[in-house]
Enzyme design. Structure first.
Site: not given
Ligand code: IPE
Ligand code: IPE
Ligand code: MG
Length: 249
Positions: A22, A70
């Site tokens: 991330d 996502n």
């Protein structure tokens, strides 16, 4: 001066390390660049992590690369991520074969663009004989999706009579997860200073040790993996028992 790597105890290595990669977007923003620039630079970190894990003798490395959620990002970002994924898979097959690394993928793979799906399956096939380390990419993956598809398969089996409800135990359930041939991760790392799981391997991380790195993913290097493993090796994994019980062994 001894390096971090030298301090790692080879007899106490995790078999499976999973990473929630991330911070690509914030890394790019900090540099005044577009988010995609961050994703591109994240590929270097993937290489570093895979190389470091293989060199240490870790058998399974799983990287959370794209979540079900996502798909809701702006179309331009999703498209750029898919192109980057395709290119990376194509480029890295040779390196994976040179390093004896087997590629694997988990997630709702059929939801990927057809070209990605095709090349992914091809790369998995081309590296299928390698046995030093299994590198699993979690793509279009979410744990709730995975658990629901397992429940659906089990429901079908009960309906057609091939499985009795009382036969459903942890082992049977795990066989229906996409991770059925991978042990649970002993160590889960998340970068970028976020302290959450974001729908990743909820079943499998029941007893994983969690490690949070403040670094954005594109800054993650071999040394950062060593640090995480050293931290892991200092932990006492009790699995519900007392410390005395663990030390007696
Ligand atoms: C991780 O970086 C990569 C993916 C989730 C695809 P992000 O893109 O989430 O970057 P941040 O968290 O916005 O900085
Ligand atoms: C988690 O990162 C998913 C991946 C690393 C692929 P996100 O950036 O999507 O997670 P949230 O939205 O911050 O929880
Ligand atoms: Mg993020």
């Amino acid at each position: 001066m001894s390096s971090l790597k030298d301090n790692i105890n080879p007899d106490k290595l995790p078999k499976h390390v999973a990473i929630i990669m991330d911070g690509n977007g914030r890394w790019a923003k900090q540099k005044g660049k577009h988010r995609i620039f961050g994703h591109k630079n994240g590929v270097t970190s993937v290489r570093e992590a895979a190389e470091a894990a293989a060199e240490l003798g870790i058998s399974y490395l799983t990287l959370y690369a794209f979540s079900t959620e996502n798909w809701s990002r702006p179309k331009t970002e999703v498209n750029a991520l898919m192109s980057l994924l395709l290119q990376t898979i194509k480029d890295e097959v040779v390196t994976m074969n040179n390093n004896n690394i087997r590629l694997n993928a988990i997630g709702d793979l059929e939801n990927l663009p057809p070209r990605n799906y095709k090349h992914l399956l091809k790369a998995i096939e081309q590296t299928s004989k390698n046995d030093r380390m299994t590198l699993t990419l979690a793509l279009s993956y979410s744990s709730r999706w995975e658990i629901l598809q397992a429940v659906r398969q089990i429901g079908e089996k009960v309906k057609n009579g091939s499985l009795r409800p009382e036969e459903i135990d942890q082992q049977v359930f795990e066989k229906h997860l996409t991770t059925n041939n991978i042990p649970d991760p002993e160590l889960l790392i998340r970068t970028s200073g976020e302290y959450r799981i974001s729908n990743f391997m909820l079943w499998q991380i029941a007893y994983s040790e969690l490690y949070f790195s403040p670094k954005f993913w594109p800054d993650f290097r071999k040394e950062d993996l060593y640090e995480a493993i050293l931290d892991y090796q200092c932990r006492e994994r009790r699995f519900g028992k007392t410390s005395e019980q663990i030390l007696k062994k």
